[in-house]
Design an enzyme around this catalytic site. Structure first.
Site, PDB file in Angstrom:
ATOM      1  N   LYS A 214       0.840  -1.201   0.000  1.00 51.72           N
ATOM      2  CA  LYS A 214       0.000   0.000   0.000  1.00 51.72           C
ATOM      3  C   LYS A 214       0.873   1.248   0.000  1.00 51.72           C
ATOM      4  CE  LYS A 214      -2.018   2.519   3.199  1.00 51.72           C
ATOM      5  NZ  LYS A 214      -1.887   3.856   2.571  1.00 51.72           N
TER       6      LYS A 214
ATOM      7  N   GLU B  50      10.351   0.553  10.115  1.00 48.94           N
ATOM      8  CA  GLU B  50      11.382   1.588   9.962  1.00 48.94           C
ATOM      9  C   GLU B  50      10.668   2.906  10.205  1.00 48.94           C
ATOM     10  OE1 GLU B  50      13.137   4.568   8.708  1.00 48.94           O
ATOM     11  OE2 GLU B  50      12.983   3.747   6.681  1.00 48.94           O
TER      12      GLU B  50
ATOM     13  N   CYS C  63      13.728  10.217   6.735  1.00 50.31           N
ATOM     14  CA  CYS C  63      13.709   9.719   8.122  1.00 50.31           C
ATOM     15  C   CYS C  63      15.088   9.748   8.753  1.00 50.31           C
ATOM     16  CB  CYS C  63      13.076   8.338   8.196  1.00 50.31           C
ATOM     17  SG  CYS C  63      13.698   7.237   6.948  1.00 50.31           S
TER      18      CYS C  63
ATOM     19  N   GLU D 228      10.777  14.842  15.841  1.00 46.75           N
ATOM     20  CA  GLU D 228      11.053  14.809  14.404  1.00 46.75           C
ATOM     21  C   GLU D 228      10.157  15.828  13.694  1.00 46.75           C
ATOM     22  OE1 GLU D 228       9.773  11.302  12.154  1.00 46.75           O
ATOM     23  OE2 GLU D 228      11.723  11.341  11.166  1.00 46.75           O
TER      24      GLU D 228
END
Ligand code: ADP
Length: 503
Positions: free
Chosen positions: A192, A267, A301, A403
């Site tokens: 997806k 991850e 990331c 983040e």
């Protein structure tokens, strides 16, 4: 093939092509059962590019069932490992032949520059499929010495039906990181895409079919995370879930997958440190640290978003970093050759980044550059944010801890190696890290001490398909890429053969 499964598009760079719109299930494009769609938006103009079908629970069920069936079909199960590799190699060749098209689609859909997509994402995407094509017939078990009366060996087998959920920052490339090892190991896949970037995966579906993969081996769905993602992760016939995205979603996925004890690899997020020691080669440290946070609009990331600089070179570093940002980080649309930084992917992301800028100012950090929207598009349209630099940042601040996933960097000072390591490790995350020094011993010592899945010495972000990628702490579970990536998609079966042990 029905005509409403395709739409003719012309991208802003004049590339004309046929965009599939369906869900790619069993090598066919089909409409969603409910007729639900999602829109893809050009983040530079805020205009709709296309609508594509969005999977609901019934569509997910259909895709998982065909993947489950394909797993047991001789056309896949009994295909020789070398032939599996050859199919993957063919797919990589087809991708390469279409690299300008893929770069166009991902630039348009995601906002990254066409040049970046072409020279970085596409090289990586093709390279990853080729790398794992090479592994397909080199995956083997062991024979194990036991006793005279026992012959024991292991076979590495696929895990089964693999659900893969990917983010929007590298739409095609992230798909290949997941598909490569899964297919090399003989699994079948339902992947997806992120709802923000649904387009390139469908064009890839066309190529999967052209390459000759049997129906049901590779299935691509678009759809909302909370709907299609949840249904996929919860499906009882899914044996493994591989996810890349935020830590919060990873935690939800872990919970959903727990019900049937699915194998998982995750991850997730990061707040990766980049440490510059006083003895570093300064020009290089500045260039890499700029690239480490500002490339791909900071939407990486592993972005080295916390720069930690030794006191004696701090002023020099900051001056040069500001200068490099000013001269290099040209903000513009995806198509101009001199654009370094395109728009952020979506309005949500744009707002989120601007919120962090506000929070940083409120927390008392010093904003020394950027911080504001850049009105580039027609009538100020587009999700452009100026590259933003904060100094005087302390570890209690949100902009140090959380983040941001945008072109925003925080810079802090340290005095000695011990303090540098403590600051670098002062995070719940542990994905990437970078160390700049010309001292060989220090480089390796610090690389070993930093709590991260990956440490770059004198560079940042230059990943390689042959080298494992993944995080520690709240940055993930498991590894992608490299030989280690195969572990996530194969399981070991032990076979005990009685060689004469009679009862
Ligand atoms: P972001 O917040 O940056 O969009 P997410 O982690 O939410 O990052 O999204 C990454 C991927 O996870 C996307 O493909 C998204 O659709 C999917 N996703 C989001 N929520 C869920 C969920 N509850 N279950 C499964 N997948 C999800």
């Amino acid at each position: 093939m029905t005509s409403n499964m395709y739409v003719e598009l012309t991208a802003p760079n004049e590339v004309r092509y046929t965009q599939p719109r369906g869900l790619f299930i069993n090598n066919e494009f089909v409409a969603s059962e409910s007729g639900a769609t999602i829109s893809s938006i050009d983040p530079a103009t805020e205009e709709e590019i296309a609508t594509v079908y969005a999977a609901g629970e019934a569509d997910v069920d259909k895709a998982v069932r065909v993947a489950h069936k394909a797993l047991k079909e001789p056309s896949w199960k009994h295909l020789s490992a070398s032939d599996r590799g050859a199919l993957m190699w063919k797919l990589a060749d087809l991708m390469e032949q279409n690299r300008e098209l893929f770069a166009t689609i991902d630039a348009w859909d995601n906002g990254k520059t066409y040049q970046e997509a072409l020279e970085n994402d596409l090289v990586e995407a093709v390279g990853v499929i080729r790398y794992y094509a090479g592994w397909a017939d080199k995956i083997s078990g062991q024979t194990i010495s036991t006793t005279y009366q026992k012959f024991a060996y292991t076979i590495r087998q696929p895990i089964g039906v693999v659900a893969q959920i990917i983010p929007w920052n590298y739409p095609l490339s992230m798909a290949t990181w997941k598909l490569g090892p899964a297919l090399a190991c003989g699994n079948t896949v339902v992947l997806k895409s992120a709802e923000q970037t649904p387009l390139s995966i469908l064009v890839l579906g066309d190529l999967v079919k052209k390459a000759g993969f049997p129906p049901g081996v590779v299935n691509f769905l678009n759809g909302m995370g909370a709907v299609a993602g949840t249904a996929l992760v919860s499906h009882p016939l899914v044996d493994k879930v591989a996810f890349t995205g935020s830590t919060a979603t990873a935690s939800t996925i872990m919970r959903l997958a727990a019900k049937t004890l699915k194998n998982i690899s995750l991850e997730t997020g990061g707040k990766s440190p980049l440490v510059v020691f006083g003895d570093a080669e300064m020009e290089q440290a500045v260039k890499w640290s700029h690239l480490g946070i500002m490339s791909n609009q900071g939407q990486i990331c592993t972005a080295t978003s916390r720069i930690i600089v030794q006191q004696d070179v701090y002023d020099e570093f900051l001056t040069k970093f500001l200068e490099t940002t000013k001269t290099t980080s040209k903000v513009g649309d995806q198509w101009s050759k001199d654009t370094y930084q395109g728009p952020l992917v979506s309005k949500v992301q744009y707002q989120r980044v601007l919120d962090y800028v506000r929070i940083g100012k409120e927390e008392g950090a010093q904003m020394v550059s950027g911080g504001e929207p850049v009105p580039i598009g027609n009538g100020g349209k587009g999700f452009f944010v100026a590259p933003t630099i904060f100094t005087d940042v302390t570890p209690s601040m949100k902009i140090w801890k959380e983040e941001i996933f945008g072109p925003v960097v925080v810079i802090a000072k340290f005095t000695n190696e011990e303090e540098a390591i403590a600051l670098a490790n002062d995070t719940t995350y542990g994905l990437g890290a970078a160390v700049f020094t010309t001292n060989l011993e220090k480089a390796h010592r610090v690389a070993a001490e930093i709590e991260a899945g990956m440490v770059w010495v004198n560079s940042s972000q230059d990943c390689d398909p042959r080298v494992p990628f993944g995080g520690v702490k709240q940055s993930g579970i498991g590894r992608e890429l490299g030989e280690a990536g195969l572990d996530a998609y194969s399981q070991i079966k032990a076979v005990h053969v009685n060689m004469g042990n009679r009862l």
